[in-house]
Design a protein around this motif. Structure first.
Motif, PDB file in Angstrom:
ATOM      1  N   ILE A 126       0.872  -0.981  -0.250  1.00  0.00           N
ATOM      2  CA  ILE A 126      -0.044   0.162  -0.038  1.00  0.00           C
ATOM      3  C   ILE A 126       0.781   1.288  -0.194  1.00  0.00           C
ATOM      4  O   ILE A 126       1.621   1.500   0.855  1.00  0.00           O
ATOM      5  CB  ILE A 126      -1.408   0.265   1.779  1.00  0.00           C
ATOM      6  CG1 ILE A 126      -2.196  -1.445   1.167  1.00  0.00           C
ATOM      7  CG2 ILE A 126      -1.834   0.879   1.702  1.00  0.00           C
ATOM      8  CD1 ILE A 126      -2.926  -1.379   0.248  1.00  0.00           C
ATOM      9  N   VAL A 127       0.937   1.817  -1.077  1.00  0.00           N
ATOM     10  CA  VAL A 127       1.067   3.865  -0.764  1.00  0.00           C
ATOM     11  C   VAL A 127       0.279   4.346  -1.482  1.00  0.00           C
ATOM     12  O   VAL A 127      -0.881   4.396  -1.308  1.00  0.00           O
ATOM     13  CB  VAL A 127       2.210   3.096  -2.550  1.00  0.00           C
ATOM     14  CG1 VAL A 127       3.471   2.343  -2.116  1.00  0.00           C
ATOM     15  CG2 VAL A 127       1.865   3.136  -3.569  1.00  0.00           C
ATOM     16  N   ASP A 128       0.985   5.445  -0.809  1.00  0.00           N
ATOM     17  CA  ASP A 128       0.294   6.839  -0.910  1.00  0.00           C
ATOM     18  C   ASP A 128      -0.605   7.248  -2.580  1.00  0.00           C
ATOM     19  O   ASP A 128      -1.563   7.994  -2.259  1.00  0.00           O
ATOM     20  CB  ASP A 128       0.667   8.221  -0.537  1.00  0.00           C
ATOM     21  CG  ASP A 128       0.993   8.045   0.886  1.00  0.00           C
ATOM     22  OD1 ASP A 128       0.376   7.536   1.149  1.00  0.00           O
ATOM     23  OD2 ASP A 128       2.200   9.077   1.795  1.00  0.00           O
ATOM     24  N   ILE A 154      -6.668 -12.446 -11.433  1.00  0.00           N
ATOM     25  CA  ILE A 154      -6.131 -11.815 -10.042  1.00  0.00           C
ATOM     26  C   ILE A 154      -7.767 -10.627  -9.677  1.00  0.00           C
ATOM     27  O   ILE A 154      -8.538 -11.110 -11.269  1.00  0.00           O
ATOM     28  CB  ILE A 154      -5.151 -10.549 -10.474  1.00  0.00           C
ATOM     29  CG1 ILE A 154      -4.059 -10.680 -11.451  1.00  0.00           C
ATOM     30  CG2 ILE A 154      -5.170  -8.789  -9.982  1.00  0.00           C
ATOM     31  CD1 ILE A 154      -3.232 -11.279  -9.804  1.00  0.00           C
ATOM     32  N   VAL A 155      -8.351 -10.525  -8.745  1.00  0.00           N
ATOM     33  CA  VAL A 155      -8.980  -9.937  -8.484  1.00  0.00           C
ATOM     34  C   VAL A 155      -9.204  -8.596  -7.762  1.00  0.00           C
ATOM     35  O   VAL A 155      -9.033  -8.429  -6.460  1.00  0.00           O
ATOM     36  CB  VAL A 155     -10.401 -11.181  -7.359  1.00  0.00           C
ATOM     37  CG1 VAL A 155     -11.494 -10.467  -7.212  1.00  0.00           C
ATOM     38  CG2 VAL A 155     -10.538 -12.058  -8.101  1.00  0.00           C
ATOM     39  N   SER A 156      -9.164  -7.315  -8.832  1.00  0.00           N
ATOM     40  CA  SER A 156      -9.504  -6.444  -7.724  1.00  0.00           C
ATOM     41  C   SER A 156     -10.382  -5.090  -8.099  1.00  0.00           C
ATOM     42  O   SER A 156     -11.229  -5.070  -8.786  1.00  0.00           O
ATOM     43  CB  SER A 156      -8.023  -5.731  -8.660  1.00  0.00           C
ATOM     44  OG  SER A 156      -7.788  -4.480  -8.489  1.00  0.00           O
ATOM     45  N   GLY A 157     -10.247  -4.211  -6.677  1.00  0.00           N
ATOM     46  CA  GLY A 157     -11.328  -2.817  -7.232  1.00  0.00           C
ATOM     47  C   GLY A 157     -11.319  -2.522  -7.935  1.00  0.00           C
ATOM     48  O   GLY A 157     -11.629  -1.240  -8.914  1.00  0.00           O
ATOM     49  N   ARG A 158      -9.927  -2.107  -8.747  1.00  0.00           N
ATOM     50  CA  ARG A 158      -9.652  -1.291  -9.503  1.00  0.00           C
ATOM     51  C   ARG A 158      -9.962  -1.607 -11.368  1.00  0.00           C
ATOM     52  O   ARG A 158     -10.344  -3.204 -11.466  1.00  0.00           O
ATOM     53  CB  ARG A 158      -8.098  -1.168  -9.524  1.00  0.00           C
ATOM     54  CG  ARG A 158      -6.796  -1.597  -8.882  1.00  0.00           C
ATOM     55  CD  ARG A 158      -6.071  -0.322  -9.213  1.00  0.00           C
ATOM     56  NE  ARG A 158      -4.938  -0.210  -8.114  1.00  0.00           N
ATOM     57  CZ  ARG A 158      -4.290   0.858  -7.998  1.00  0.00           C
ATOM     58  NH1 ARG A 158      -4.234   1.382  -9.210  1.00  0.00           N
ATOM     59  NH2 ARG A 158      -3.785   1.066  -6.718  1.00  0.00           N
ATOM     60  N   CYS A 159     -10.208  -0.629 -11.639  1.00  0.00           N
ATOM     61  CA  CYS A 159     -10.052  -0.921 -12.744  1.00  0.00           C
ATOM     62  C   CYS A 159      -9.006  -2.451 -14.337  1.00  0.00           C
ATOM     63  O   CYS A 159      -8.364  -1.862 -13.170  1.00  0.00           O
ATOM     64  CB  CYS A 159     -10.429   0.157 -14.242  1.00  0.00           C
ATOM     65  SG  CYS A 159     -10.080   0.549 -15.635  1.00  0.00           S
ATOM     66  N   GLY A 311      -6.978 -12.124   0.237  1.00  0.00           N
ATOM     67  CA  GLY A 311      -6.926 -10.823   0.076  1.00  0.00           C
ATOM     68  C   GLY A 311      -6.298 -10.026   0.808  1.00  0.00           C
ATOM     69  O   GLY A 311      -6.558 -10.500   2.567  1.00  0.00           O
ATOM     70  N   ASP A 312      -6.550  -8.657   1.724  1.00  0.00           N
ATOM     71  CA  ASP A 312      -6.449  -7.795   2.000  1.00  0.00           C
ATOM     72  C   ASP A 312      -7.622  -7.166   2.980  1.00  0.00           C
ATOM     73  O   ASP A 312      -7.521  -6.721   3.735  1.00  0.00           O
ATOM     74  CB  ASP A 312      -4.868  -6.913   2.285  1.00  0.00           C
ATOM     75  CG  ASP A 312      -4.785  -6.058   1.542  1.00  0.00           C
ATOM     76  OD1 ASP A 312      -5.821  -6.100  -0.098  1.00  0.00           O
ATOM     77  OD2 ASP A 312      -4.904  -4.517   1.379  1.00  0.00           O
ATOM     78  N   ASP A 313      -8.227  -6.775   1.689  1.00  0.00           N
ATOM     79  CA  ASP A 313      -9.676  -5.625   2.328  1.00  0.00           C
ATOM     80  C   ASP A 313     -10.960  -6.622   2.373  1.00  0.00           C
ATOM     81  O   ASP A 313     -11.182  -7.598   2.461  1.00  0.00           O
ATOM     82  CB  ASP A 313      -9.527  -4.755   0.926  1.00  0.00           C
ATOM     83  CG  ASP A 313      -9.774  -3.540   0.833  1.00  0.00           C
ATOM     84  OD1 ASP A 313     -10.590  -3.034   1.935  1.00  0.00           O
ATOM     85  OD2 ASP A 313      -9.636  -2.447   0.110  1.00  0.00           O
ATOM     86  N   ARG A 314     -11.408  -5.397   3.031  1.00  0.00           N
ATOM     87  CA  ARG A 314     -13.132  -6.048   3.274  1.00  0.00           C
ATOM     88  C   ARG A 314     -13.662  -6.232   2.364  1.00  0.00           C
ATOM     89  O   ARG A 314     -14.271  -7.000   2.269  1.00  0.00           O
ATOM     90  CB  ARG A 314     -13.390  -4.555   4.001  1.00  0.00           C
ATOM     91  CG  ARG A 314     -12.953  -4.132   5.199  1.00  0.00           C
ATOM     92  CD  ARG A 314     -14.299  -2.965   5.306  1.00  0.00           C
ATOM     93  NE  ARG A 314     -13.437  -2.440   6.952  1.00  0.00           N
ATOM     94  CZ  ARG A 314     -13.417  -0.839   6.932  1.00  0.00           C
ATOM     95  NH1 ARG A 314     -14.613   0.099   6.397  1.00  0.00           N
ATOM     96  NH2 ARG A 314     -13.344  -0.122   8.294  1.00  0.00           N
TER      97      ARG A 314
HETATM   98  O1  LIG Z   1      -8.851  -4.969  -4.789  1.00  0.00           O
HETATM   99  P1  LIG Z   1      -7.754  -4.079  -4.306  1.00  0.00           P
HETATM  100  O2  LIG Z   1      -6.969  -4.908  -5.724  1.00  0.00           O
HETATM  101  O3  LIG Z   1      -6.912  -4.433  -3.091  1.00  0.00           O
HETATM  102  O4  LIG Z   1      -8.005  -2.855  -4.584  1.00  0.00           O
HETATM  103  C1  LIG Z   1      -8.867  -1.688  -3.772  1.00  0.00           C
HETATM  104  C2  LIG Z   1      -8.568  -0.234  -4.198  1.00  0.00           C
HETATM  105  O5  LIG Z   1      -7.247  -0.946  -3.816  1.00  0.00           O
HETATM  106  C3  LIG Z   1      -6.335   0.528  -4.271  1.00  0.00           C
HETATM  107  O6  LIG Z   1      -6.321   1.530  -3.293  1.00  0.00           O
HETATM  108  C4  LIG Z   1      -5.572   1.691  -2.594  1.00  0.00           C
HETATM  109  O7  LIG Z   1      -4.649   0.852  -2.498  1.00  0.00           O
HETATM  110  C5  LIG Z   1      -3.864   2.700  -2.697  1.00  0.00           C
HETATM  111  C6  LIG Z   1      -2.490   2.376  -3.193  1.00  0.00           C
HETATM  112  O8  LIG Z   1      -1.635   1.392  -2.883  1.00  0.00           O
HETATM  113  C7  LIG Z   1      -3.644   3.073  -1.734  1.00  0.00           C
HETATM  114  O9  LIG Z   1      -3.260   4.433  -2.107  1.00  0.00           O
HETATM  115  C8  LIG Z   1      -4.922   3.269  -1.536  1.00  0.00           C
HETATM  116  O10 LIG Z   1      -4.994   4.033  -0.252  1.00  0.00           O
HETATM  117  C9  LIG Z   1      -5.499   1.580  -0.766  1.00  0.00           C
HETATM  118  O11 LIG Z   1      -7.797   1.974  -0.298  1.00  0.00           O
HETATM  119  C10 LIG Z   1      -6.943   1.301  -5.635  1.00  0.00           C
HETATM  120  O12 LIG Z   1      -6.406   2.930  -6.320  1.00  0.00           O
HETATM  121  C11 LIG Z   1      -8.536   1.354  -4.985  1.00  0.00           C
HETATM  122  O13 LIG Z   1      -9.010   1.935  -6.131  1.00  0.00           O
HETATM  123  C12 LIG Z   1      -9.065  -0.580  -4.680  1.00  0.00           C
HETATM  124  O14 LIG Z   1     -10.413   0.308  -4.785  1.00  0.00           O
END
Ligand SMILES: O=P(O)(O)OC[C@H]1O[C@H](O[C@H]2O[C@H](CO)[C@@H](O)[C@H](O)[C@H]2O)[C@H](O)[C@@H](O)[C@@H]1O
Length: 373
Positions: A126-128, A154-159, A311-314
């Protein structure tokens, strides 16, 4: 080694419901749109969509604080001083997937392992700046090796395109926008017959695209006045980051986001790591994406598969819950601190994820080389 996938005809009603640009290759009941209107929106805005935020006065801000690393560290330090036993007890409930590696792989006897990996906080630290969340070359090599042996997604919240830019491995499945945009490997899969087809497999929220575009624009405009706020367009959802926002402005930011969403009853608001997530209210999440991918790979209602989800997130909890419900698979939470989770095992950070993946590859190599008597 792999199970051959089976293509089952798409039921007529599902095919009709599928967006025009998604190939009707794999059957899946189309997600039900939540009842339009106030009831759903109210629930999410007030209850914080599964994270409990908003249920109390100032709930969102409290919840934002809880996801802040500074607060998490302070809380962890306090907890360490006050109750070291709590962490030990949590580790008994969710032991390290490295120290219990033998137990993890023993569960795969006679089964096909399928690997699911979240991106941020799992493969990359995780970075800023969300645009600078790069994955190391060594991690990429590890994921590439895993994909040589097991179907890997890969399963992500990102595009989806963005996460592909980071991962850069064409042989994987990608489920972007929290599973609302699923695509198979560019060259087709070497693992199953069903997955040989390339291209977009499923986009259950495609009708929300224009709405998401509008909301993205409104959020960019509205949050301009808050230094450090960053709005990210994730195609079928939008992230509003507050990692770089002064804590004094969090409440104002939360109010702005909620005021924009008032006009969009078909969108809901959830929270991740220092980020608000705006998503369609359809019943689709990372857990549904996991099930869809298993089905696409030919493992629907099948006992001889072992999904491993890290995974690490909610939002990853939806996938862990699916594994619990199926009584099948291994959920691994990436976290240094005790957290409420439906995962069975834990790893502390991306470096441990890499170590786990490399051990999995090594174990598979050795088990293939081992004489079978
Ligand atoms: O499902 P993920 O792949 O874990 O995506 C979830 C969100 O990840 C990103 O945000 C997170 O990581 C960023 C970079 O380290 C950090 O700056 C941010 O605070 C975190 O929430 C991504 O930018 C989001 O769009 C995703 O939804």
């Amino acid at each position: 080694m792999t199970k051959q996938g089976v293509v089952v005809p798409v039921p007529a009603e599902a095919a009709v419901a599928m967006p025009p640009n998604s190939a009707p290759l794999f059957p899946y009941p189309p997600p039900r749109a939540a009842a339009p209107g106030a009831a759903v929106r109210k629930k999410y805005l007030q209850m914080g969509a599964g994270n409990g935020a908003g249920a109390r006065p100032g709930g969102w801000v409290e919840s934002m604080r809880a996801s802040s690393p500074t607060h998490a560290r302070a809380a962890a330090a306090l907890a360490a001083g006050v109750d070291e036993d709590r962490r030990a007890a949590w580790m008994v409930e969710h032991p390290s997937a490295l120290s219990k590696f033998d137990q993890v792989v023993a569960a795969s006897k006679g089964k096909q392992i399928v690997v699911f990996l979240d991106y941020d906080g799992t493969l990359s630290p995780i970075v800023d700046d969300p645009d600078a969340a790069y994955m190391s070359d060594t991690m990429r090599r590890a994921v590439r090796s895993v994909a040589k042996h097991f179907p890997t997604a890969i399963v992500s919240g990102r595009c989806r395109d963005k996460v592909f830019e980071f991962v850069k491995l064409a042989e994987l499945y990608y489920a972007g926008s929290h599973g609302m945009d699923i695509k198979g490997p560019a060259k087709g899969s070497r693992h199953t017959r069903a997955a040989k087809a390339k291209g977009v497999l499923f986009q259950p929220a495609s009708q929300f695209l224009p709405m998401i575009e509008q909301v993205h624009e409104s959020l960019v405009e509205k949050t301009k006045s808050i230094p450090g706020a960053k709005v990210e367009n994730n195609k079928f959802c939008v992230s509003v980051h507050f990692r770089c926002v002064d804590e004094k402005s969090w409440s104002a930011l939360a109010d702005m986001v909620k005021s924009v969403l008032k006009d969009y009853p078909k969108l809901k608001l959830t929270q991740g790591r220092m980020v608000f997530e705006v998503r369609p209210t359809i019943k689709w999440d990372k857990g549904k994406a996991l099930e869809f991918l298993l089905e696409s790979l030919g493992f629907a209602d099948c006992a001889d598969v072992l999904p491993v989800y890290i995974g690490d997130d909610r939002t990853d909890e939806d996938a862990f819950k699916v594994l619990r419900r199926r009584g099948q698979g291994v959920g691994i939470l990436v976290s240094k601190h005790p957290k409420e989770t439906s995962a069975s095992y834990s790893l502390q950070e991306p470096a441990e994820v890499m170590e786990f993946l490399l051990r999995l590859v090594e174990w598979e190599r050795l088990s293939k080389a081992r004489p079978k008597w």
